[in-house]
Write a protein that holds these residues in place. Structure first.
Motif, PDB file in Angstrom:
ATOM      1  N   CYS A  14       0.890  -1.071   0.168  1.00  0.00           N
ATOM      2  CA  CYS A  14       0.157   0.165  -0.002  1.00  0.00           C
ATOM      3  C   CYS A  14       1.030   1.230   0.047  1.00  0.00           C
ATOM      4  O   CYS A  14       1.928   1.476   0.466  1.00  0.00           O
ATOM      5  CB  CYS A  14      -0.933   0.307   1.168  1.00  0.00           C
ATOM      6  SG  CYS A  14      -0.157   0.613   2.884  1.00  0.00           S
ATOM      7  N   ARG A  34      -3.349   2.930   3.845  1.00  0.00           N
ATOM      8  CA  ARG A  34      -3.558   1.854   4.661  1.00  0.00           C
ATOM      9  C   ARG A  34      -4.406   1.252   5.845  1.00  0.00           C
ATOM     10  O   ARG A  34      -4.808   0.204   5.606  1.00  0.00           O
ATOM     11  CB  ARG A  34      -2.690   2.146   6.088  1.00  0.00           C
ATOM     12  CG  ARG A  34      -0.632   2.800   5.688  1.00  0.00           C
ATOM     13  CD  ARG A  34      -0.101   3.393   6.297  1.00  0.00           C
ATOM     14  NE  ARG A  34       1.026   3.236   6.405  1.00  0.00           N
ATOM     15  CZ  ARG A  34       1.523   3.938   7.594  1.00  0.00           C
ATOM     16  NH1 ARG A  34       1.606   4.091   8.637  1.00  0.00           N
ATOM     17  NH2 ARG A  34       3.105   4.825   6.774  1.00  0.00           N
ATOM     18  N   ALA A  35      -5.468   1.847   5.618  1.00  0.00           N
ATOM     19  CA  ALA A  35      -6.779   1.748   6.016  1.00  0.00           C
ATOM     20  C   ALA A  35      -7.703   0.543   5.580  1.00  0.00           C
ATOM     21  O   ALA A  35      -8.037  -0.006   6.251  1.00  0.00           O
ATOM     22  CB  ALA A  35      -7.768   2.893   6.733  1.00  0.00           C
ATOM     23  N   ASP A  45      -6.170  -2.620   5.315  1.00  0.00           N
ATOM     24  CA  ASP A  45      -6.317  -3.537   6.338  1.00  0.00           C
ATOM     25  C   ASP A  45      -7.640  -3.517   6.701  1.00  0.00           C
ATOM     26  O   ASP A  45      -8.199  -4.996   6.854  1.00  0.00           O
ATOM     27  CB  ASP A  45      -6.224  -2.484   7.644  1.00  0.00           C
ATOM     28  CG  ASP A  45      -4.627  -1.868   7.521  1.00  0.00           C
ATOM     29  OD1 ASP A  45      -4.001  -3.724   7.236  1.00  0.00           O
ATOM     30  OD2 ASP A  45      -4.064  -1.437   8.708  1.00  0.00           O
ATOM     31  N   TYR A  83      -6.079  -7.391   3.837  1.00  0.00           N
ATOM     32  CA  TYR A  83      -4.476  -7.740   2.925  1.00  0.00           C
ATOM     33  C   TYR A  83      -3.460  -7.421   3.787  1.00  0.00           C
ATOM     34  O   TYR A  83      -2.778  -7.955   2.989  1.00  0.00           O
ATOM     35  CB  TYR A  83      -4.229  -6.675   1.407  1.00  0.00           C
ATOM     36  CG  TYR A  83      -5.583  -6.331   0.792  1.00  0.00           C
ATOM     37  CD1 TYR A  83      -6.699  -7.441   0.836  1.00  0.00           C
ATOM     38  CD2 TYR A  83      -5.968  -5.110  -0.268  1.00  0.00           C
ATOM     39  CE1 TYR A  83      -7.692  -6.934  -0.646  1.00  0.00           C
ATOM     40  CE2 TYR A  83      -6.698  -5.304  -0.925  1.00  0.00           C
ATOM     41  CZ  TYR A  83      -7.458  -6.349  -1.048  1.00  0.00           C
ATOM     42  OH  TYR A  83      -8.554  -6.037  -1.980  1.00  0.00           O
ATOM     43  N   ALA A  84      -2.981  -6.708   4.706  1.00  0.00           N
ATOM     44  CA  ALA A  84      -2.683  -6.660   5.806  1.00  0.00           C
ATOM     45  C   ALA A  84      -1.058  -5.872   5.077  1.00  0.00           C
ATOM     46  O   ALA A  84      -0.009  -6.564   4.690  1.00  0.00           O
ATOM     47  CB  ALA A  84      -2.226  -8.183   6.659  1.00  0.00           C
TER      48      ALA A  84
END
Length: 194
Positions: free
Chosen positions: A53, A60-61, A64, A68-69
């Motif tokens: 990302c 990021r959010a 997540d 996908y982490a």
């Protein structure tokens, strides 16, 4: 050896008219709602061998929230907009109309003191070209819409001015297939279908 890289545009952090250059704001409620509505189509992309990302809070959010982490990649950051960082296009235009016109007309211009559009596209292309190229490997990258546009311009070897003609909506996907220096745009019927 071919690699499949699917870019997912981050969910929104503001209305389209309120979008700011290098916007570090987190997802707004509309963005969270969008992620929930699109999750069933985008979650299958979590099966990718590598998940990345942009380093922005909303990218990021989004990654997540989709399971996908993702690993944040500094090279996938938005274009450095110098002194226009945090401004909307309208605000920059009101302050420096000639500078904005020059920036929009010349992909090598940096009237804001940051990164040129040409350099931005080249940086994103460099990231794309350095992905591990296992044959049949899959990568997913959640990124700002501008990063997705830059990746598509690079992959298609299009002139930098094409950047302004690509509309990347929140949570849309774009897939490129290939390897270093030789990429092809692939349009699929559904996000998770190969």
């Amino acid at each position: 050896m071919h690699l499949r890289v699917t870019f997912v545009a981050a969910a929104r952090s503001s209305s389209l008219l309120a979008e700011r250059f290098e916007d570090d704001r987190p997802l707004d409620q509309a963005g969270w709602d969008e992620v929930q509505r699109a999750a069933h189509e985008l979650i299958p992309l979590a099966a990718a061998e590598l998940r990345y990302c942009s380093p922005t809070p909303r990218s990021r959010a989004t990654g997540d929230a989709l399971g996908y982490a993702p690993l944040a990649q500094p090279a996938l950051r938005d274009c450095d907009m110098g002194r226009w960082r945090g401004c909307t296009l309208g605000e920059a235009m009101a302050r420096e109309p000639q500078a904005v016109d020059a920036w929009l007309a010349d992909p090598r211009a940096t009237p804001h003191g940051g990164e040129s559009l040409h350099s931005f596209i080249t940086r994103i292309g460099g990231w794309l070209d350095t992905r591990p190229a296992d044959d049949g490997g899959r990568v997913v990258a959640v990124a700002e819409p501008s990063v997705v546009r830059a990746a598509l311009v690079y992959a298609l070897k299009a002139p930098p001015s094409t950047f302004w003609n690509i509309d990347v909506r929140p949570l849309s996907t774009a897939t490129v297939v290939g390897h270093r220096g030789r990429w092809h745009l692939r349009l699929d019927g559904e996000a998770g279908v190969s």
